[in-house]
Design a protein around this motif. Structure first.
Motif, PDB file in Angstrom:
ATOM      1  N   ASN A 198      20.283  -6.231  18.638  1.00 25.80           N
ATOM      2  CA  ASN A 198      20.572  -5.389  17.473  1.00 25.80           C
ATOM      3  C   ASN A 198      19.680  -4.151  17.461  1.00 25.80           C
ATOM      4  OD1 ASN A 198      22.222  -7.509  16.885  1.00 25.80           O
ATOM      5  ND2 ASN A 198      21.304  -8.016  14.908  1.00 25.80           N
ATOM      6  N   THR A 230      13.102  -8.946   7.304  1.00 24.92           N
ATOM      7  CA  THR A 230      13.636  -7.740   7.942  1.00 24.92           C
ATOM      8  C   THR A 230      12.457  -6.880   8.390  1.00 24.92           C
ATOM      9  OG1 THR A 230      13.710  -6.594   5.812  1.00 24.92           O
ATOM     10  CG2 THR A 230      15.721  -7.742   6.492  1.00 24.92           C
ATOM     11  N   TYR A 272      24.153  -1.458  10.171  1.00 30.56           N
ATOM     12  CA  TYR A 272      23.529  -2.744   9.828  1.00 30.56           C
ATOM     13  C   TYR A 272      23.189  -2.857   8.346  1.00 30.56           C
ATOM     14  CZ  TYR A 272      23.211  -3.950  14.759  1.00 30.56           C
ATOM     15  OH  TYR A 272      23.511  -4.256  16.058  1.00 30.56           O
ATOM     16  N   GLU A 307      20.720  -1.591  19.977  1.00 32.10           N
ATOM     17  CA  GLU A 307      21.877  -0.851  19.471  1.00 32.10           C
ATOM     18  C   GLU A 307      21.429   0.288  18.534  1.00 32.10           C
ATOM     19  OE1 GLU A 307      25.460  -1.851  19.363  1.00 32.10           O
ATOM     20  OE2 GLU A 307      26.005  -0.369  17.821  1.00 32.10           O
ATOM     21  N   CYS A 308      20.474  -0.010  17.635  1.00 32.35           N
ATOM     22  CA  CYS A 308      19.948   1.013  16.720  1.00 32.35           C
ATOM     23  C   CYS A 308      19.373   2.177  17.509  1.00 32.35           C
ATOM     24  CB  CYS A 308      18.831   0.462  15.839  1.00 32.35           C
ATOM     25  SG  CYS A 308      19.351  -0.759  14.646  1.00 32.35           S
ATOM     26  N   ALA A 365      18.962  -4.498  10.766  1.00 37.05           N
ATOM     27  CA  ALA A 365      19.381  -5.110  12.035  1.00 37.05           C
ATOM     28  C   ALA A 365      18.719  -6.469  12.216  1.00 37.05           C
ATOM     29  CB  ALA A 365      19.037  -4.180  13.195  1.00 37.05           C
ATOM     30  N   ASN A 387      17.955   1.070   8.763  1.00 41.32           N
ATOM     31  CA  ASN A 387      18.902   0.383   9.648  1.00 41.32           C
ATOM     32  C   ASN A 387      18.217  -0.604  10.595  1.00 41.32           C
ATOM     33  OD1 ASN A 387      21.708   0.154  10.221  1.00 41.32           O
ATOM     34  ND2 ASN A 387      21.361   1.155  12.212  1.00 41.32           N
ATOM     35  N   ILE A 388      17.048  -0.225  11.114  1.00 40.51           N
ATOM     36  CA  ILE A 388      16.379  -1.156  12.037  1.00 40.51           C
ATOM     37  C   ILE A 388      15.917  -2.411  11.309  1.00 40.51           C
ATOM     38  CG2 ILE A 388      15.653   0.242  14.017  1.00 40.51           C
ATOM     39  CD1 ILE A 388      13.054   0.777  12.649  1.00 40.51           C
TER      40      ILE A 388
END
Ligand SMILES: *Cc1c(COP(=O)(O)O)cnc(C)c1O
Length: 636
Positions: free
Chosen positions: A18, A206, A34, A21-22, A254, A250-251
């Motif tokens: 994931n 997260t 995400y 991808e970021c 993810a 977003n990270i």
């Protein structure tokens, strides 16, 4: 055993995919797929329409408090919580009023009701604090350690007094009710608004992050808007009001997407580990694990151990001993009403919280904890199972052998020990060698004499500092079998013996072991020992619960012999264990001047310490010499 942390994240390798991808797409900040995916999946899990992701639980609370416009008002809060529940009230210039906890650590709802009834007036639909004349507008409840508070009762009181209810469910993701009005409803979804945190120590993480949960659409739209700097036009950067940079990244999301899939598994593990602890701890007097509330399915996030009489150690002593054994634990948070910046706010009849603050210890609860680690923690808690052994080692210029000696102690299968090394002002490399071991193992306690004082004084200094119920002796060139303490302590406890010793062998400077075994006789009493100094100091273990505290007589040598005599003279008996569990190092082989010294010092013990008559002293001395000759001459 490696270090056991209190609570660490459990991340699976798909997270890396994931994150890749970021990075590949460049979506690393407050936009990207995400964030939406995480919000959707979480909303679905919680059975709500929508949640709003932000950068932390604290940010989530801030936006919620702002939405309800608490400025200038009072908000009732628990004193038992993490400070993040309270600080955002101060950002909004609201005043907390602190409530006590009950025996579940959650807010005491009887006291809450009393406060509203006895300390406030209810006028025109507003609860007014009689003393401060301020409007009591809100109520923050925390599901402490994931344990759901009784929300039926909370809402009953809150509706009656028109209080806005905010659920700080930072620690309670996955906890829900299994009975009553809120059956199947998750913590955080019941009050006017709720928040959940995804900080690294929470049940899923997260990295940093939080969400706001509410069925109030206006609230969700508002907080989302504020979380992106209140930007009305993304092109021209028009901002209509004060805003915040609080949007979830977003990270971080993810990580959340992957973690959410593991949530139920984590909860199951937490529950099983909790039950294992319970199984291992329930017979220990003075320790108990706090239960999770009935009629709920708790996420069992943190385990709370209560340490009280008749447990022999205080909470802080236990915490320190566990830390010495590389086990991380934590007391309850310092209470909110006692924090420096919160002291001046009102606190209502706080009593129980004080008790739990002094007696509670959170014990390791990570989801990757294995059975062996739980057993290890439990066995250290079970003081009766492995009472502390203090190993007493005087050192003087022993650079050649000290390494082996220390290692033979640290490698004992019996782990609850402290190695008290008294460095008798060594001038060789011993001090440095010991230092490297101390850095690795906190069970080593190091004391250095300012001037060379001899073994007797050094051993006495160690005895003064010894914390153990059991005392064992080991000189700085001798070594133990790694099972020595395990075998010997078990034997002593089983037979309620205060003084034991074992058979041993002799080795030379290079560690070559002579075949002959110095066999421990079954029993040795005072008269036996006078005639035969058969007890090897390096094999002795004493139980201070039985023989009491001891000190060595201050003589230049044979002080161990004199010590055993003084114990046995009181009627105690020393029991010998046949198994060979130690090796005594004899650096210069044959009958040397050392041996002649030993003859002389034994004679002095007979005459000066034991005060035997000349006739009696001569009599036992002859036996002693014969036995000594046998022991040493037959070696070769
Ligand atoms: C962790 C926590 C918070 C704050 O969450 P962050 O994400 O760390 O800002 C708030 N309240 C309680 C009770 C918490 O345990």
């Amino acid at each position: 055993m490696k270090e056991i942390p209190l609570s660490v994240p459990n991340l699976s390798s798909d997270i890396v995919e994931n994150l890749r991808e970021c990075i590949k797409t460049g979506w690393v900040s407050s936009g990207g797929k995400y964030i939406v995916e995480f919000e959707k999946k979480l909303a679905c899990y919680l059975n709500v329409d929508e949640v709003v992701g932000v950068q932390s639980g604290t940010a989530a609370l801030h936006l919620v408090y702002k939405y309800f416009n608490f400025t200038g008002c009072e908000v009732i809060c628990p004193t038992v919580t993490f400070v993040a529940s309270i600080n955002p009230l101060l950002y909004e210039s609201a005043s907390p009023v602190f409530m006590d906890c009950d025996d579940t650590l959650n807010m005491d709802l009887d006291k809450l009701e009393d406060f509203c009834f006895y300390c406030c007036d209810f006028i025109d639909g507003k609860l007014i604090n009689r003393r401060t004349k301020k409007h009591v507008k809100g109520l923050v409840v925390v599901h402490v350690f994931g344990n759901p508070i009784n929300m039926e009762r909370v809402l009953d009181i809150a509706r009656f007094y028109n209080l806005i209810v905010i659920e700080d469910a930072a620690e309670a993701l996955g906890s829900y009710y299994t009975k009553g009005e809120y059956k199947n409803k998750y913590c955080g979804t019941i009050g006017d608004a709720g928040i959940i945190s995804f900080n690294a120590n929470k049940i899923i993480t997260t990295g940093g992050g939080g969400v706001i949960v509410s069925s109030n659409k206006d609230l969700l739209n508002k907080v989302r808007f504020w979380s992106v700097q209140s930007k009305t036009n993304p092109l021209t950067f028009v901002h209509d009001e004060i805003g915040y940079n609080y949007r979830m990244l977003n990270i971080n999301a993810a990580l959340g997407v992957s973690q959410l899939e593991k949530l139920e598994e984590f909860i199951e593990t937490k529950k099983q580990n909790y039950q294992k602890y319970q199984k291992y701890l329930n017979h220990i007097k003075g320790l108990r694990l706090l239960p999770f509330n009935e009629n709920t399915r708790s996420n069992n996030w943190f385990y709370s151990l209560i340490v009280d009489n008749p447990f022999p150690e205080s909470r802080d002593e236990l915490l320190k001993r566990l830390a010495d054994n590389k086990i991380q634990t934590r007391p309850l948070w310092n209470l909110m009403h006692e924090q420096k910046h919160l002291k001046d706010f009102e606190a209502y009849k706080i009593e129980k919280a004080q008790y739990y603050q002094e007696h509670l210890l959170n014990i390791p609860c990570s989801t990757d904890l294995n059975e062996e680690e739980i057993l290890h923690v439990a066995s250290l808690l079970d003081i009766e199972k492995e009472p502390l052994v203090s190993v007493i080692t005087p050192v003087y210029n022993s650079e050649r052998f000290i390494k082996e000696t220390i290692e033979s102690v640290l490698n004992q299968t019996y782990t609850n020990l402290e190695l008290i090394i008294v460095d008798d002002a060594s001038i060789d490399n011993s001090t440095e060698i010991i230092r490297t071991y101390r850095e690795r193992d906190t069970r080593i306690k190091y004391i250095r004499n300012t001037k060379n004082s001899g073994a007797a004084i050094s051993r006495n200094i160690a005895l003064e500092n010894a914390k153990g119920r059991f005392i064992a002796f080991l000189d700085s060139d001798d070594i133990w079998d790694e099972r020595k303490l395990e075998v010997q302590i078990a034997y002593m406890r089983k037979h309620k013996i205060g003084f034991s010793f074992t058979s041993y062998q002799i080795m030379d400077a290079d560690g070559k072991v002579y075949e002959r075994i110095i066999k421990a006789p079954d029993k040795v009493n005072y008269h036996y020992l006078l005639k035969n100094t058969i007890i090897g100091c390096l094999t002795v273990v004493l139980d201070r619960n039985i023989i009491g505290d001891i000190r060595m007589p201050i003589v230049r040598s044979s002080q161990d012999f004199a010590t055993w005599l003084s114990i046995l003279k009181n009627g105690h008996v020393a029991y010998g264990i046949k198994e060979v569990l130690a090796k005594y190092r004899k650096v210069n082989g044959s009958l040397s001047s050392n041996k002649l010294k030993a003859l002389r010092s034994n004679w002095l013990v007979y005459r000066k310490i034991e005060k035997l008559s000349l006739v009696k002293a001569c009599y036992v001395f002859i036996f002693y010499v014969l036995h000594a000759l046998k022991k040493h001459v037959l070696l070769h």
